[in-house]
Scaffold this motif. Structure first.
Motif, mmCIF file in Angstrom:
data_model
loop_
_atom_site.group_PDB
_atom_site.id
_atom_site.type_symbol
_atom_site.label_atom_id
_atom_site.label_comp_id
_atom_site.label_asym_id
_atom_site.label_seq_id
_atom_site.Cartn_x
_atom_site.Cartn_y
_atom_site.Cartn_z
ATOM 1 N N ARG A 48 -6.141 -13.404 26.932
ATOM 2 C CA ARG A 48 -6.832 -14.322 26.022
ATOM 3 C C ARG A 48 -7.292 -15.567 26.775
ATOM 4 N N GLU A 65 -18.401 -10.956 27.446
ATOM 5 C CA GLU A 65 -17.448 -10.550 26.421
ATOM 6 C C GLU A 65 -16.088 -11.168 26.733
ATOM 7 N N ASP A 81 -12.217 -11.218 27.567
ATOM 8 C CA ASP A 81 -11.347 -10.278 28.279
ATOM 9 C C ASP A 81 -10.362 -9.681 27.277
ATOM 10 N N PRO A 82 -10.307 -8.356 27.157
ATOM 11 C CA PRO A 82 -9.415 -7.747 26.171
ATOM 12 C C PRO A 82 -7.936 -7.836 26.550
ATOM 13 N N ASP A 137 -20.844 -4.155 19.619
ATOM 14 C CA ASP A 137 -19.880 -5.245 19.541
ATOM 15 C C ASP A 137 -19.865 -6.128 20.782
#
Length: 116
Positions: free
Chosen positions: A45, A39, A41-42, A94
């Motif tokens: 960026r 996923e 990285d929240p 998600d």
């Protein structure tokens, strides 16, 4: 047998954290080359989080944050045994799963036969 062409660079921070957390480099490499979940990285960026269970640590989930560099290189930013990571069989919709994933893999994550 792993035939992944990914070249791994280790940041000083990652090496220090791995020592502190008793995480072996082999586990990190295995997670990078054969992740169960990938996923973005929240927080940062351009960085990628990869997850895989570590049998040597009773199946705990290893979370590795890396940053793609040029070509087939990635830089490992940090690694931790993540209590809140998506576990096997408990993945939110998600999250992008590598096999049959809905999100294309970064070129450094693709095998040579699938590169453009």
């Amino acid at each position: 047998m792993d035939v992944s062409p990914i070249q791994i660079r280790w940041s000083d921070h990652a090496l220090a954290r791995m020592r502190m957390r008793a995480i072996e480099a082999a586990w990190v490499e295995r997670t990078i080359r054969n992740p169960e979940v990938i996923e973005p990285d929240p927080v940062q960026r351009g960085r990628v989080r990869v997850f895989a269970a570590v049998p040597e640590r009773d199946g705990r989930i290893l979370s590795v944050i890396d940053e793609p560099l040029e070509g087939d290189e990635i830089a490992v930013v940090t690694a931790l045994l993540d209590r809140d990571a998506p576990a096997r069989g408990n993945r939110p919709d998600d999250i992008r799963i590598r096999s049959g994933g809905r999100r294309p893999l970064h070129p450094s994550r693709r095998c040579a036969c699938h590169r453009e």
